[in-house]
Design an enzyme around this catalytic site. Structure first.
Site, PDB file in Angstrom:
ATOM      1  N   SER A   1      18.531   6.899 -36.658  1.00 53.53           N
ATOM      2  CA  SER A   1      19.738   7.465 -35.981  1.00 53.53           C
ATOM      3  C   SER A   1      21.052   6.915 -36.595  1.00 53.53           C
ATOM      4  O   SER A   1      21.943   7.361 -37.105  1.00 53.53           O
ATOM      5  CB  SER A   1      19.837   7.862 -34.548  1.00 53.53           C
TER       6      SER A   1
ATOM      7  N   SER B   1      12.969   4.220 -40.144  1.00 57.06           N
ATOM      8  CA  SER B   1      13.084   3.589 -38.678  1.00 57.06           C
ATOM      9  C   SER B   1      11.575   3.214 -38.552  1.00 57.06           C
ATOM     10  O   SER B   1      10.413   3.860 -38.896  1.00 57.06           O
ATOM     11  CB  SER B   1      13.322   5.075 -37.779  1.00 57.06           C
TER      12      SER B   1
ATOM     13  N   HIS C   1       9.630   2.654 -35.792  1.00 55.47           N
ATOM     14  CA  HIS C   1       8.729   3.366 -34.887  1.00 55.47           C
ATOM     15  C   HIS C   1       7.976   4.310 -35.433  1.00 55.47           C
ATOM     16  O   HIS C   1       6.941   4.969 -35.086  1.00 55.47           O
ATOM     17  CB  HIS C   1       9.167   3.584 -33.441  1.00 55.47           C
TER      18      HIS C   1
ATOM     19  N   CYS D   1      12.288  23.288 -26.007  1.00 57.52           N
ATOM     20  CA  CYS D   1      12.252  23.786 -24.863  1.00 57.52           C
ATOM     21  C   CYS D   1      12.209  22.580 -23.680  1.00 57.52           C
ATOM     22  O   CYS D   1      12.337  22.308 -22.635  1.00 57.52           O
ATOM     23  CB  CYS D   1      11.229  24.922 -24.426  1.00 57.52           C
TER      24      CYS D   1
END
Ligand SMILES: *Cc1c(COP(=O)(O)O)cnc(C)c1O
Length: 394
Positions: free
Chosen positions: A70, A198, A200, A323
């Site tokens: 990010s 990234s 991970h 959701c």
């Protein structure tokens, strides 16, 4: 337990884990300290930079370490945007199904007066290079297109996109978080100017990543402070995490060929087994996708219920839908490839890892089939579909 959610995160490799613990125990000095003990940490850090650079065909000076994918996305996009703005260029091209680290950064930039064009990704989950070229304007300063999608796994024509950007002298950034360590990536061959990754997602630790920025691109800081990372990213470096990332990346890249074949065979078996569920569909192109990614929609069910029941059967998977994270909106990725809301709600993402066995795959197929059938047996939407009150879409 069968872990089939490697696109969300991966288990740390034991080699990466031991690098991390050893450094935490024995080499905990500050890499900016001048005495030998600090310099040992510095050496470990710079060794990691060499490993990471070599893994993607970059130069060591082109790699800076970040807190993850990010942050790398944010820094890359803001760098290109503000560099463009200083030359009067405030138009950015991206795609409709990027990760939120990209889309939300672009939203912010729109609020700051930038203009953003989001390319269509079509039903197959792929950007069309000719549509990209047609969207380029005189004031375009950045193209940011992900290497592989995190939900449906489709792999973009990155090399062609990069070529077009080179031709038009526009910075090309790619969020390669899902691709790095899973498929071969080389920044030179692929014509990439900036790239985010990234740890991970390739069996390294969480909270560590890197940004590649081609020589000549002057990175803009997100975090101001000390002169770490050649002044481009302040803060004492996470040496154990960074070195563990380098170890994990080295391992992952060395295994790409073997595991890629094994995983894509498993993926193809899952796809053919799940296709037998009536009124189901694969999301995205079946072949131009990550070796471990399977993503389906099943009509008449809720993805969340499917996930919970699969969890009871020992299978960890994910829904394309948001959701589960408290929003009622279906996945923006599935909507971007043209799935209607009802269908997009019934999605399932399986992202398998190298430890999966043939028996696991057969067990997943059997469990998903049974669970979908069970959920449909009391679904009012399914009843309407079967009674012809509503028409089947899939
Ligand atoms: C996971 C992921 C990110 C975010 O990476 P973090 O290290 O978790 O911040 C960004 N882009 C893609 C495509 C991802 O899959």
């Amino acid at each position: 337990m069968i872990y089939a959610d490697n696109a969300a995160t991966t288990k740390m490799s034991s080699a990466a884990l031991s690098v991390m613990t050893e450094l935490m125990k024995d080499t905990w000095g500050n890499p900016s300290s001048l005495y030998g003990f600090g310099q040992k940490a510095k050496e470990a850090l710079e060794g990691a930079r060499e490993t990471v650079a070599a893994a993607i065909g970059a130069d060591v000076r082109e790699i800076i370490f970040t807190s993850g994918g990010s942050e790398a996305d944010n820094q890359a996009i803001r760098t290109a945007a503000y560099t463009g703005a200083s030359n009067g260029k405030k138009h950015i091209i991206s795609s409709a199904f990027e990760h939120h680290a990209v889309l939300h950064t672009l939203k912010r930039l729109e609020e700051e007066g930038f203009e953003v064009t989001l390319l269509d990704v079509h039903k197959d989950g792929l950007v069309r290079p000719e549509e990209l070229e047609a969207a380029i304007r005189d004031d375009t300063c950045l193209v940011t297109i992900m290497y592989a999608n995190n939900e449906i796994g489709t792999i973009q024509p990155i090399k062609e996109i990069g070529e077009i950007c080179r031709k038009h002298k526009i910075i090309f950034h790619t969020d390669a978080v899902q691709a790095i360590g899973h498929i071969p990536v080389n920044v030179i061959n692929d014509n990439i100017d900036m790239l985010s990754a990234s740890a991970h997602k390739f069996h390294g630790p969480k909270g560590v990543g890197f940004l590649y920025a081609k020589k000549g691109i002057k990175l803009r800081n997100l975090i101001e402070g000390g002169a770490q990372e050649r002044g481009r990213r302040a803060g004492t470096e996470n040496v154990p995490g960074i070195c563990a990332m380098a170890k994990a990346l080295e391992e992952a890249v060395s295994k790409i060929d073997g595991y890629g074949k094994k995983l894509s065979a498993g993926r193809d078996r899952l796809i053919s087994g799940l296709k037998e569920v009536p009124h189901s569909a694969v999301n995205g192109d079946e072949k131009r996708r990550l070796p471990g990614n399977v993503n389906f929609c099943f009509e008449g069910i809720e993805g969340e219920s499917l996930l919970l029941l699969l969890d009871d059967k020992g299978i960890q998977a994910s829904s394309g839908s948001a959701c589960t994270s408290g929003s009622l909106d279906p996945s923006h990725v599935l909507l971007a490839i043209g799935r209607v809301h009802d269908v997009a709600h019934g999605s399932l993402r399986l992202s398998i890892g190298e430890d999966i066995s043939d028996e696991d795959i057969e067990y997943i197929i059997k469990s998903v089939r049974e669970t979908v059938e069970y959920l449909r047996s009391f679904s009012p939407i399914w009843r309407d579909l079967e009674a012809g009150v509503k028409e089947h879409i899939l």
